[in-house]
Design a protein around this motif. Structure first.
Motif, mmCIF file in Angstrom:
data_model
loop_
_atom_site.group_PDB
_atom_site.id
_atom_site.type_symbol
_atom_site.label_atom_id
_atom_site.label_comp_id
_atom_site.label_asym_id
_atom_site.label_seq_id
_atom_site.Cartn_x
_atom_site.Cartn_y
_atom_site.Cartn_z
ATOM 1 N N TYR A 97 4.612 5.071 3.614
ATOM 2 C CA TYR A 97 4.070 6.410 3.845
ATOM 3 C C TYR A 97 4.867 7.421 3.027
ATOM 4 C CZ TYR A 97 1.174 4.557 7.552
ATOM 5 O OH TYR A 97 0.221 3.848 8.256
ATOM 6 N N THR A 114 0.817 -1.213 0.000
ATOM 7 C CA THR A 114 0.000 0.000 0.000
ATOM 8 C C THR A 114 0.851 1.264 0.000
ATOM 9 O OG1 THR A 114 -0.185 0.149 2.401
ATOM 10 C CG2 THR A 114 -1.874 -1.129 1.270
ATOM 11 N N GLU A 141 2.794 -1.208 4.373
ATOM 12 C CA GLU A 141 2.485 0.214 4.192
ATOM 13 C C GLU A 141 3.748 1.036 3.938
ATOM 14 O OE1 GLU A 141 -1.310 0.413 7.190
ATOM 15 O OE2 GLU A 141 0.701 0.414 8.064
ATOM 16 N N PHE A 161 -0.832 -5.927 5.454
ATOM 17 C CA PHE A 161 -0.658 -4.678 4.717
ATOM 18 C C PHE A 161 0.782 -4.210 4.886
ATOM 19 C CE2 PHE A 161 -5.141 -5.037 5.163
ATOM 20 C CZ PHE A 161 -5.672 -4.414 4.041
ATOM 21 N N ARG A 181 0.446 4.889 1.454
ATOM 22 C CA ARG A 181 -0.281 5.799 2.353
ATOM 23 C C ARG A 181 0.314 7.185 2.113
ATOM 24 N NH1 ARG A 181 -4.398 3.305 2.973
ATOM 25 N NH2 ARG A 181 -4.952 5.203 4.056
#
Length: 169
Positions: free
Chosen positions: A103, A17, A101, A99, A19
Motif C-alpha cells: 500500500y 501488487t 499487497e 496477492f 495498492r
C-alpha cells in the motif's frame, strides 16, 4: 495392481501488487467498487486503486502507472509503502492466487476522473469510483478493503507515517 502416486498440489501463483492510498487536498481517499472475476454476480466491495506489478517494475513505478491508467490523474506524488498485506483469492478459473499487497501513500490535486486507461477486466468488474471522506468511509455499510481502512487512515492523514510498512492482518 498399480500404485498411483499422489500428485502434489500445484503451487499457488503469487501476484505482487501496488495498492494506492490516493488522497486529495481535503484528505479524501479514492476508492473503486467492483466484483471479483471469480464471483461476478456477488455484491461489490470498495477497494483502493492499484494493480499488478509488471516485470521490471518497482512497486512505486507500478503505483504511478496504475494511478494514471485507472484515474487519468497525472499529478500524483508518491510517498512510501506504508502497509503490506497478503490474501488468497481465486481467478476466473477458480485457481488460487496469493496477492502480495504493498500500500503506497500518494497525494493528488484531484480533478476529473477518467476511465480511458481501463483494461477490459476493469471495465467488466468495476462498477464505480469515487472520493470518500474518512467519516463517510467509516459509516459505509458495504464491504471495504483493506478491512479497517477508515480507522487506519487517521494516522496517515495526521502525518504519522510508519518508519517501515505495517503488516495488515
Amino acid at each position: 495392481m498399480t500404485a498411483v502416486a499422489n500428485s502434489p498440489e500445484p503451487a499457488i501463483r503469487e501476484r505482487l501488487t501496488a495498492r494506492v492510498l490516493l488522497l486529495d487536498p481535503t484528505d479524501r481517499i479514492l476508492l473503486m467498487k467492483g466484483r471479483l472475476p471469480s464471483d461476478p454476480t456477488a455484491p461489490g466491495a470498495w477497494f483502493t486503486i492499484g494493480g499488478g506489478v509488471e516485470p521490471g517494475e518497482s512497486v512505486l513505478q507500478a503505483a504511478a502507472r496504475e494511478i494514471i491508467e485507472e484515474t487519468g490523474l497525472t499529478d500524483a506524488s508518491l510517498g512510501p509503502v506504508v502497509w503490506r498485506g497478503e490474501q488468497v483469492l481465486r481467478d476466473r478459473k477458480q485457481r488460487p492466487v496469493r496477492f502480495l499487497e504493498h500500500y503506497v501513500l500518494a497525494r493528488s490535486a484531484g480533478g476529473e476522473l477518467s476511465r480511458a486507461g481501463w483494461q477490459a477486466l476493469e471495465r467488466e468488474f468495476v462498477d464505480d469510483m469515487r472520493w470518500w471522506t474518512r467519516e463517510n468511509l467509516a459509516a459505509c455499510p458495504e464491504p471495504v478493503f483493506p478491512r479497517g481502512l477508515a480507522a487506519r487512515l487517521i494516522d496517515l492523514i495526521a502525518g504519522r507515517i510508519p518508519p517501515t510498512p505495517l503488516i495488515l492482518p
